[in-house]
Scaffold this motif. Structure first.
Motif: not given
Ligand SMILES: [Zn+2]
Ligand SMILES: [Zn+2]
Ligand SMILES: [Zn+2]
Ligand SMILES: [Zn+2]
Ligand SMILES: [Zn+2]
Ligand SMILES: [Zn+2]
Length: 191
Positions: A85, A88, A119, A122
């Motif tokens: 990922h 972020h 996160c 997302c």
């Molecule tokens: Zn994210």
């Protein structure tokens, strides 16, 4: 100390080691270092990873409270950048930030109710143990490493651990890119 007396009042099988206390961001009461033994059913499962605890742990100093964390789960980094990922940083939350108090792990696809690496941008969540999966694994019957990656195209890779090719799109798996071989997260554990 009053807190220590309270602990022994309720006869936990838990043996306290010293008086080492911590204040953990996930809980409103102080926690105390302890060694938890099998059959200590007054304690809940680990509030972080949701697994049973046997061994070193931090238990709540309030006798009426069943909060407990694995030693390891009490010491997780609050922020985590994961290769799968990359956009972020993930923040460690003490509970799922959703109204039903449950998250679906984007790595293994299972639900979770304990800590999550989250996160917010997302709505991406990871179990603490999935966040800690090794980047590569080896299989004794294969001479390449398998690399942890996100299954972006919905799985034409067959798992060489179980011959089942179903890996949810977006879920994680281990792959040998040279041989185009997959390995489910669960199948990687058993090899
Ligand atoms: Zn994210
Ligand atoms: Zn744990
Ligand atoms: Zn407590
Ligand atoms: Zn997971
Ligand atoms: Zn498999
Ligand atoms: Zn290979």
């Amino acid at each position: 100390m009053a807190l220590v007396t309270k602990m022994s009042d309720i006869e936990r099988e838990t043996i306290k080691i010293g008086k080492q206390q911590i204040n953990h961001f996930s809980h409103r009461h102080p926690l105390e270092a302890a060694e938890v033994h099998d059959g200590d059913d007054k304690l809940g499962a680990c509030a972080g990873c949701e697994h049973e605890i046997v061994g070193p742990a931090y238990v709540c100093t309030k006798g009426t409270c069943s909060f407990v964390l694995h030693d390891l789960c009490s010491d997780l980094p609050r922020h985590h950048r994961h290769r799968c990922h990359p956009g972020h940083p993930l923040s460690l939350l003490p509970s799922p930030p959703y109204s039903d108090c449950e998250f679906t792990c984007d790595a293994c696809g299972e639900s979770g109710h304990g800590f999550t690496y989250h996160c917010a941008t997302c709505k991406f969540d990871l179990h603490v143990e999935c966040a800690a999966l090794p980047e590569t694994v080896k299989r004794s019957d294969h001479h390449h490493d398998f690399v942890l990656m996100t299954n972006l195209d919905g799985g034409d890779l067959v798992c060489c651990g179980c011959d089942d090719d179903r890996v949810a799109k977006g879920g994680w798996m281990y792959c040998c890119l040279d041989c185009k071989l997959g390995l489910h997260l669960a199948c990687a554990e058993t090899c």
